[in-house]
Motif scaffolding. Structure first.
Motif, PDB file in Angstrom:
ATOM      1  N   GLN A   8       0.821  -1.203   0.000  1.00 45.92           N
ATOM      2  CA  GLN A   8       0.000   0.000   0.000  1.00 45.92           C
ATOM      3  C   GLN A   8       0.860   1.261   0.000  1.00 45.92           C
ATOM      4  O   GLN A   8       0.525   2.252  -0.662  1.00 45.92           O
ATOM      5  CB  GLN A   8      -0.926  -0.003   1.231  1.00 45.92           C
ATOM      6  CG  GLN A   8      -1.950  -1.116   1.240  1.00 45.92           C
ATOM      7  CD  GLN A   8      -2.912  -1.032   0.048  1.00 45.92           C
ATOM      8  OE1 GLN A   8      -3.278   0.068  -0.414  1.00 45.92           O
ATOM      9  NE2 GLN A   8      -3.297  -2.200  -0.482  1.00 45.92           N
ATOM     10  N   THR A   9       1.968   1.235   0.702  1.00 42.69           N
ATOM     11  CA  THR A   9       2.846   2.404   0.723  1.00 42.69           C
ATOM     12  C   THR A   9       3.487   2.631  -0.641  1.00 42.69           C
ATOM     13  O   THR A   9       3.615   3.790  -1.106  1.00 42.69           O
ATOM     14  CB  THR A   9       3.931   2.219   1.794  1.00 42.69           C
ATOM     15  OG1 THR A   9       3.322   1.930   3.054  1.00 42.69           O
ATOM     16  CG2 THR A   9       4.778   3.485   1.941  1.00 42.69           C
ATOM     17  N   GLU A  10       3.904   1.546  -1.295  1.00 40.29           N
ATOM     18  CA  GLU A  10       4.492   1.690  -2.639  1.00 40.29           C
ATOM     19  C   GLU A  10       3.461   2.235  -3.629  1.00 40.29           C
ATOM     20  O   GLU A  10       3.780   3.085  -4.474  1.00 40.29           O
ATOM     21  CB  GLU A  10       5.020   0.340  -3.106  1.00 40.29           C
ATOM     22  CG  GLU A  10       6.265  -0.110  -2.341  1.00 40.29           C
ATOM     23  CD  GLU A  10       6.669  -1.527  -2.701  1.00 40.29           C
ATOM     24  OE1 GLU A  10       5.892  -2.191  -3.415  1.00 40.29           O
ATOM     25  OE2 GLU A  10       7.745  -1.972  -2.246  1.00 40.29           O
ATOM     26  N   LEU A  11       2.207   1.749  -3.538  1.00 43.63           N
ATOM     27  CA  LEU A  11       1.161   2.275  -4.419  1.00 43.63           C
ATOM     28  C   LEU A  11       0.908   3.750  -4.146  1.00 43.63           C
ATOM     29  O   LEU A  11       0.718   4.558  -5.078  1.00 43.63           O
ATOM     30  CB  LEU A  11      -0.127   1.467  -4.210  1.00 43.63           C
ATOM     31  CG  LEU A  11      -0.113   0.025  -4.741  1.00 43.63           C
ATOM     32  CD1 LEU A  11      -1.400  -0.692  -4.372  1.00 43.63           C
ATOM     33  CD2 LEU A  11       0.082   0.024  -6.256  1.00 43.63           C
ATOM     34  N   ALA A  12       0.882   4.129  -2.852  1.00 45.88           N
ATOM     35  CA  ALA A  12       0.664   5.540  -2.523  1.00 45.88           C
ATOM     36  C   ALA A  12       1.789   6.400  -3.058  1.00 45.88           C
ATOM     37  O   ALA A  12       1.539   7.521  -3.550  1.00 45.88           O
ATOM     38  CB  ALA A  12       0.540   5.695  -1.005  1.00 45.88           C
ATOM     39  N   LEU A  13       3.029   5.917  -2.988  1.00 41.85           N
ATOM     40  CA  LEU A  13       4.156   6.685  -3.525  1.00 41.85           C
ATOM     41  C   LEU A  13       4.047   6.835  -5.032  1.00 41.85           C
ATOM     42  O   LEU A  13       4.335   7.920  -5.596  1.00 41.85           O
ATOM     43  CB  LEU A  13       5.473   5.995  -3.142  1.00 41.85           C
ATOM     44  CG  LEU A  13       5.917   6.152  -1.697  1.00 41.85           C
ATOM     45  CD1 LEU A  13       7.137   5.274  -1.409  1.00 41.85           C
ATOM     46  CD2 LEU A  13       6.258   7.612  -1.386  1.00 41.85           C
ATOM     47  N   LYS A  14       3.641   5.777  -5.730  1.00 47.26           N
ATOM     48  CA  LYS A  14       3.493   5.867  -7.192  1.00 47.26           C
ATOM     49  C   LYS A  14       2.404   6.859  -7.574  1.00 47.26           C
ATOM     50  O   LYS A  14       2.558   7.659  -8.508  1.00 47.26           O
ATOM     51  CB  LYS A  14       3.182   4.492  -7.761  1.00 47.26           C
ATOM     52  CG  LYS A  14       4.377   3.537  -7.730  1.00 47.26           C
ATOM     53  CD  LYS A  14       4.015   2.209  -8.355  1.00 47.26           C
ATOM     54  CE  LYS A  14       5.207   1.264  -8.322  1.00 47.26           C
ATOM     55  NZ  LYS A  14       4.881  -0.074  -8.918  1.00 47.26           N
ATOM     56  N   GLU A  15       1.266   6.780  -6.850  1.00 46.57           N
ATOM     57  CA  GLU A  15       0.194   7.729  -7.146  1.00 46.57           C
ATOM     58  C   GLU A  15       0.620   9.163  -6.865  1.00 46.57           C
ATOM     59  O   GLU A  15       0.272  10.092  -7.601  1.00 46.57           O
ATOM     60  CB  GLU A  15      -1.041   7.376  -6.317  1.00 46.57           C
ATOM     61  CG  GLU A  15      -1.703   6.064  -6.736  1.00 46.57           C
ATOM     62  CD  GLU A  15      -2.922   5.773  -5.891  1.00 46.57           C
ATOM     63  OE1 GLU A  15      -3.247   6.622  -5.027  1.00 46.57           O
ATOM     64  OE2 GLU A  15      -3.547   4.711  -6.098  1.00 46.57           O
ATOM     65  N   LEU A  16       1.371   9.350  -5.780  1.00 40.22           N
ATOM     66  CA  LEU A  16       1.825  10.698  -5.441  1.00 40.22           C
ATOM     67  C   LEU A  16       2.801  11.222  -6.490  1.00 40.22           C
ATOM     68  O   LEU A  16       2.786  12.409  -6.828  1.00 40.22           O
ATOM     69  CB  LEU A  16       2.479  10.683  -4.054  1.00 40.22           C
ATOM     70  CG  LEU A  16       2.855  12.049  -3.478  1.00 40.22           C
ATOM     71  CD1 LEU A  16       1.606  12.910  -3.283  1.00 40.22           C
ATOM     72  CD2 LEU A  16       3.558  11.877  -2.133  1.00 40.22           C
ATOM     73  N   GLU A  17       3.661  10.322  -7.027  1.00 42.38           N
ATOM     74  CA  GLU A  17       4.620  10.757  -8.045  1.00 42.38           C
ATOM     75  C   GLU A  17       3.933  11.080  -9.365  1.00 42.38           C
ATOM     76  O   GLU A  17       4.464  11.864 -10.162  1.00 42.38           O
ATOM     77  CB  GLU A  17       5.663   9.651  -8.253  1.00 42.38           C
ATOM     78  CG  GLU A  17       6.596   9.473  -7.065  1.00 42.38           C
ATOM     79  CD  GLU A  17       7.499   8.256  -7.227  1.00 42.38           C
ATOM     80  OE1 GLU A  17       7.309   7.526  -8.222  1.00 42.38           O
ATOM     81  OE2 GLU A  17       8.369   8.050  -6.350  1.00 42.38           O
ATOM     82  N   GLN A  18       2.736  10.461  -9.624  1.00 40.65           N
ATOM     83  CA  GLN A  18       2.023  10.728 -10.893  1.00 40.65           C
ATOM     84  C   GLN A  18       1.265  12.047 -10.890  1.00 40.65           C
ATOM     85  O   GLN A  18       0.800  12.499 -11.934  1.00 40.65           O
ATOM     86  CB  GLN A  18       1.047   9.569 -11.161  1.00 40.65           C
ATOM     87  CG  GLN A  18       1.768   8.252 -11.488  1.00 40.65           C
ATOM     88  CD  GLN A  18       0.801   7.099 -11.622  1.00 40.65           C
ATOM     89  OE1 GLN A  18      -0.420   7.259 -11.430  1.00 40.65           O
ATOM     90  NE2 GLN A  18       1.354   5.903 -11.935  1.00 40.65           N
ATOM     91  N   ARG A  19       1.111  12.648  -9.749  1.00 39.55           N
ATOM     92  CA  ARG A  19       0.434  13.940  -9.680  1.00 39.55           C
ATOM     93  C   ARG A  19       1.332  15.040 -10.257  1.00 39.55           C
ATOM     94  O   ARG A  19       2.551  14.955 -10.232  1.00 39.55           O
ATOM     95  CB  ARG A  19       0.068  14.286  -8.244  1.00 39.55           C
ATOM     96  CG  ARG A  19      -0.954  13.332  -7.634  1.00 39.55           C
ATOM     97  CD  ARG A  19      -1.284  13.763  -6.216  1.00 39.55           C
ATOM     98  NE  ARG A  19      -2.262  12.862  -5.610  1.00 39.55           N
ATOM     99  CZ  ARG A  19      -2.726  13.021  -4.366  1.00 39.55           C
ATOM    100  NH1 ARG A  19      -2.309  14.049  -3.615  1.00 39.55           N
ATOM    101  NH2 ARG A  19      -3.603  12.162  -3.890  1.00 39.55           N
ATOM    102  N   HIS A  20       0.670  16.072 -10.758  1.00 43.84           N
ATOM    103  CA  HIS A  20       1.437  17.193 -11.327  1.00 43.84           C
ATOM    104  C   HIS A  20       2.104  18.014 -10.245  1.00 43.84           C
ATOM    105  O   HIS A  20       3.181  18.567 -10.448  1.00 43.84           O
ATOM    106  CB  HIS A  20       0.499  18.083 -12.169  1.00 43.84           C
ATOM    107  CG  HIS A  20      -0.047  17.362 -13.371  1.00 43.84           C
ATOM    108  ND1 HIS A  20       0.708  17.031 -14.483  1.00 43.84           N
ATOM    109  CD2 HIS A  20      -1.312  16.886 -13.613  1.00 43.84           C
ATOM    110  CE1 HIS A  20      -0.036  16.396 -15.382  1.00 43.84           C
ATOM    111  NE2 HIS A  20      -1.294  16.295 -14.865  1.00 43.84           N
ATOM    112  N   TYR A  21       1.460  18.102  -9.107  1.00 38.19           N
ATOM    113  CA  TYR A  21       2.029  18.882  -8.006  1.00 38.19           C
ATOM    114  C   TYR A  21       2.084  18.012  -6.738  1.00 38.19           C
ATOM    115  O   TYR A  21       1.251  18.152  -5.840  1.00 38.19           O
ATOM    116  CB  TYR A  21       1.186  20.143  -7.745  1.00 38.19           C
ATOM    117  CG  TYR A  21       1.056  21.013  -8.969  1.00 38.19           C
ATOM    118  CD1 TYR A  21       2.112  21.856  -9.345  1.00 38.19           C
ATOM    119  CD2 TYR A  21      -0.127  20.975  -9.737  1.00 38.19           C
ATOM    120  CE1 TYR A  21       1.982  22.641 -10.484  1.00 38.19           C
ATOM    121  CE2 TYR A  21      -0.244  21.752 -10.867  1.00 38.19           C
ATOM    122  CZ  TYR A  21       0.819  22.590 -11.244  1.00 38.19           C
ATOM    123  OH  TYR A  21       0.713  23.348 -12.357  1.00 38.19           O
ATOM    124  N   PRO A  22       3.065  17.119  -6.678  1.00 33.31           N
ATOM    125  CA  PRO A  22       3.135  16.238  -5.493  1.00 33.31           C
ATOM    126  C   PRO A  22       3.545  17.026  -4.248  1.00 33.31           C
ATOM    127  O   PRO A  22       4.238  18.030  -4.333  1.00 33.31           O
ATOM    128  CB  PRO A  22       4.203  15.215  -5.879  1.00 33.31           C
ATOM    129  CG  PRO A  22       5.063  15.924  -6.872  1.00 33.31           C
ATOM    130  CD  PRO A  22       4.158  16.857  -7.646  1.00 33.31           C
TER     131      PRO A  22
END
Length: 492
Positions: A264-278
């Motif tokens: 879950q933490t790895e998925l959250a990091l990937k989603e956060l990195e895909q945002r334009h303004y992390p």
């Protein structure tokens, strides 16, 4: 101070024999003295009777018929000086060659023999003598007289005779005591041999062998003890079963949530990195959560491995033969991608010779538990990759000699401070304070290698780097070596 049972029994059996031997020696000496006195008294009595016949009453006087030849016969003795004296009344010297003391009894009675010990002065020296005295009546009936005849001989001959008797008696008695002592020792050893067999049966057991002891190998007197030991072994075995069940349940219960947390933490990091303004702060916190979960998972894995490597674990008893060189090659191949991602050159040295070991040619097959030994090798390679640093080399090497099969893991990194080398095999001791490890890797290696009857060592390399060495006995010596523990030290 603890005394062995055989020595305790030997002392209690031999000390009474020694006391009895001393008592027998004293009794023998006293008997020898008594019989020596009887022999000397008999000779003195005969001499005193012969001397009395040389003095004959004649009317109111005495006729001394004591020629020179008779005097020489009486005075000449090949062994001892003979003293004699005739006195009448007793004490008034008539005939003789020495003044002898009177008997203790002033009136011994007519024609009564009397023997006693006395002392005489001979050339300024006091001589102990044995005296025989005879009291005779003579003279007219109206004027009776008494004559005392005394013959004495030195007591030195009596002591010599007594010592000879004692020696002739004590030597055979001593030989008999020695023979008896040897028989007692043999009897004690034979009687305690069942205990020795029971001890050997227990000492030959592997650390994980908790099977009950056979009662037929124990003597009847210690069967209750063996029964108590079997009860204890059964309780320990049940405790180990419960412990292994707890370890397996704990592994399942802890690994599953941690694996989910990491995912879950790895998925959250990937989603956060895909945002334009992390959010940088949120990204850092999630990265810390991921590192903590990874470190916790690694710690749990290490603790479970350490528990399986403990001497009480039943896994240790399942030993088999395997090729350490082949196992090291497989593990090295598996870890090459991890090493490349860390910019480390990991390889296997296949050279047939080594500068500090005999030339190869001996088999690299060892006796042990392949799964545990795999964990030990993985821990050494993992430590080398973790702490050697980028752009370094890690080399795995396996060599064999007549007695040992040796595995080295060399790295060209920064090494370990010399002050920490003796302590890095302790649990939760880290070789580098800035490391992310849990301080259990080398402790696991040490426990596993000790259970295989070997040793593990660390030594610095020149100009920099570290060598971790595992030494395992060849299969011929492994069965005996696994019974003892080899401590971890630095290489010379």
């Amino acid at each position: 101070m603890r005394v062995a049972l055989r020595h305790h029994l030997l002392i209690w059996l031999l000390v009474p024999q020694l006391v009895l031997w001393l008592a027998a020696a004293l009794v023998t000496y006293s008997v020898a003295v008594r019989y020596a006195d009887l022999a000397i008294d008999r000779s003195l009595f005969q001499a005193s009777k012969a001397l009395a016949r040389q003095v004959k009453p004649m009317g109111s006087g005495l006729l001394v018929d004591f020629p020179r030849a008779a005097r020489d016969i009486l005075e000449t003795d090949p062994d001892e000086q003979v003293y004699y004296m005739v006195s009448s009344p007793p004490g008034q010297f008539i005939l003789g060659n020495h003044q002898l003391p009177l008997p203790p009894d002033p009136d011994p009675g007519t024609d009564t023999q009397h023997f006693y010990d006395a002392y005489v002065q001979e050339q300024g020296e006091t001589v102990a003598v044995r005296v025989a005295a005879i009291s005779l009546n003579w003279g007219e009936p109206e004027a009776p007289q008494r004559m005392l005849v005394q013959v004495a001989k030195s007591r030195h001959s009596r002591q010599i005779l007594a010592r000879h008797i004692l020696r002739d008696t004590a030597v055979p008695l001593s030989i008999l005591v020695l023979i008896m002592s040897a028989l007692v020792w043999m009897g004690i050893r034979s009687g305690l041999s069942p205990l020795a067999r029971l001890r050997d049966t227990v000492s030959r057991r592997a650390p994980g062998d908790l099977a009950p002891l056979r009662l037929d190998v124990a003597p009847e007197e210690v069967r209750d003890l063996v029964g108590a030991l079997n009860t204890l072994l059964a309780a320990v075995q049940e405790s180990l079963i419960q412990q292994r069940r707890f370890i397996n349940d704990a592994a399942h219960q802890l690994r599953t949530p941690l694996a989910g947390l990491k995912s879950q933490t790895e998925l959250a990091l990937k989603e956060l990195e895909q945002r334009h303004y992390p959010d940088p702060g949120l990204h850092a916190r999630l990265q810390m959560v991921l590192e903590s979960a990874t470190r916790s998972s690694h710690l749990i894995t290490q603790l479970l491995t350490l528990a399986r490597a403990e001497p009480e674990s039943a896994l240790v008893a399942g030993q088999q033969s395997f090729d350490l060189h082949q196992l090291a090659r497989e593990i090295t191949t598996e870890w090459v991608p991890r090493a490349l991602s860390a910019h480390i050159d990991l390889g296997m040295d296949e050279d047939d010779g080594a500068e500090d070991l005999p030339a190869s040619g001996w088999p690299t097959v060892v006796l042990g538990h392949p799964l545990l030994m795999r964990e030990a090798i993985i821990n050494l390679i993992d430590n080398a990759i973790r702490y050697a640093g980028s752009q370094t080399e890690v080399t795995v090497r396996v060599r064999a000699s007549a007695q040992w099969v040796t595995l080295d893991v060399d790295d060209s990194g920064r090494g370990i401070e010399p002050a920490l080398l003796p302590r890095v095999f302790e649990r939760f001791v880290r070789g580098h304070q800035d490391s992310q490890g849990c301080g259990l890797g080398l402790a696991i290696v040490r426990e596993i290698v000790l259970r295989h009857g070997g040793g593990v060592h660390l030594a610095p390399l020149s100009p920099h780097g570290l060598r971790a060495r595992i030494e395992l006995p060849q299969p011929k010596a492994a069965a005996a070596a696994v019974q003892s523990s080899t401590h971890s030290t630095m290489l010379p």
